[in-house]
Design a protein around this motif. Structure first.
Motif, PDB file in Angstrom:
ATOM      1  N   PRO A  26     111.630  37.805  32.208  1.00  0.00           N
ATOM      2  CA  PRO A  26     112.774  38.705  32.385  1.00  0.00           C
ATOM      3  C   PRO A  26     112.768  39.788  31.304  1.00  0.00           C
ATOM      4  O   PRO A  26     111.911  39.778  30.410  1.00  0.00           O
ATOM      5  CB  PRO A  26     113.980  37.772  32.228  1.00  0.00           C
ATOM      6  N   ARG A  27     113.727  40.697  31.344  1.00  0.00           N
ATOM      7  CA  ARG A  27     113.754  41.867  30.458  1.00  0.00           C
ATOM      8  C   ARG A  27     113.484  41.562  28.990  1.00  0.00           C
ATOM      9  O   ARG A  27     112.614  42.152  28.385  1.00  0.00           O
ATOM     10  CB  ARG A  27     115.111  42.568  30.566  1.00  0.00           C
ATOM     11  N   ARG A  73     124.310  44.334  25.971  1.00  0.00           N
ATOM     12  CA  ARG A  73     123.462  44.032  27.125  1.00  0.00           C
ATOM     13  C   ARG A  73     122.214  43.268  26.696  1.00  0.00           C
ATOM     14  O   ARG A  73     121.784  42.331  27.362  1.00  0.00           O
ATOM     15  CB  ARG A  73     123.058  45.320  27.830  1.00  0.00           C
ATOM     16  N   ASP A  77     121.193  39.552  27.898  1.00  0.00           N
ATOM     17  CA  ASP A  77     119.891  39.240  28.493  1.00  0.00           C
ATOM     18  C   ASP A  77     119.203  38.102  27.743  1.00  0.00           C
ATOM     19  O   ASP A  77     118.628  37.195  28.348  1.00  0.00           O
ATOM     20  CB  ASP A  77     118.983  40.469  28.501  1.00  0.00           C
ATOM     21  N   ARG A  80     120.917  34.833  28.552  1.00  0.00           N
ATOM     22  CA  ARG A  80     120.571  34.380  29.910  1.00  0.00           C
ATOM     23  C   ARG A  80     119.139  33.864  29.958  1.00  0.00           C
ATOM     24  O   ARG A  80     118.817  32.941  30.689  1.00  0.00           O
ATOM     25  CB  ARG A  80     120.755  35.521  30.915  1.00  0.00           C
ATOM     26  N   THR A  81     118.261  34.476  29.171  1.00  0.00           N
ATOM     27  CA  THR A  81     116.853  34.085  29.166  1.00  0.00           C
ATOM     28  C   THR A  81     116.655  32.718  28.523  1.00  0.00           C
ATOM     29  O   THR A  81     115.908  31.892  29.037  1.00  0.00           O
ATOM     30  CB  THR A  81     116.013  35.134  28.404  1.00  0.00           C
TER      31      THR A  81
END
Length: 107
Positions: A26-27, A73, A77, A80-81
């Motif tokens: 992910p990001r 943000r 992220d 969440r990762t």
């Protein structure tokens, strides 16, 4: 001055056979992925001053409000990762891998 930044140097061999994993990240998964590899390899980590290189805060690059939003943000992220516990464990483990250098400045 102590700061946080993403500039890193490492031996290519540490990640060479795992590059295919990058596509699934992910990001902000790259940092978590790279940290895990360094921890698993018990890599020696050094924090150095890098002369003439600056890593300004997002609030400096984008303005205060947009910078704060961008930082929030990024943190969202990251959480969440990996989740908060995993991130804290990575930080603790990486701090335990730190070594002291005689000179901590790199030009």
């Amino acid at each position: 001055m102590t700061s946080l930044s993403g500039e890193r140097m490492l031996r290519r061999g540490l990640i060479a056979d795992r590059l295919a994993e990058l596509d699934a990240l992910p990001r902000f998964g790259f940092e978590v992925w790279l940290n895990r590899i360094c921890i698993d390899a018990a890599a020696r980590l050094a924090v150095v001053e890098w002369g003439r290189v600056d890593s300004p805060m997002k609030s400096h690059k984008y303005g205060v409000l947009q910078g704060i939003v961008a930082d929030l943000r990024m943190m969202s992220d990251l959480l969440r990762t990996a989740g908060p516990l995993r991130l804290v464990r990575q930080i603790v483990r990486m701090r335990n891998l730190r070594v002291r250098l005689v000179s901590n400045e790199v030009d």
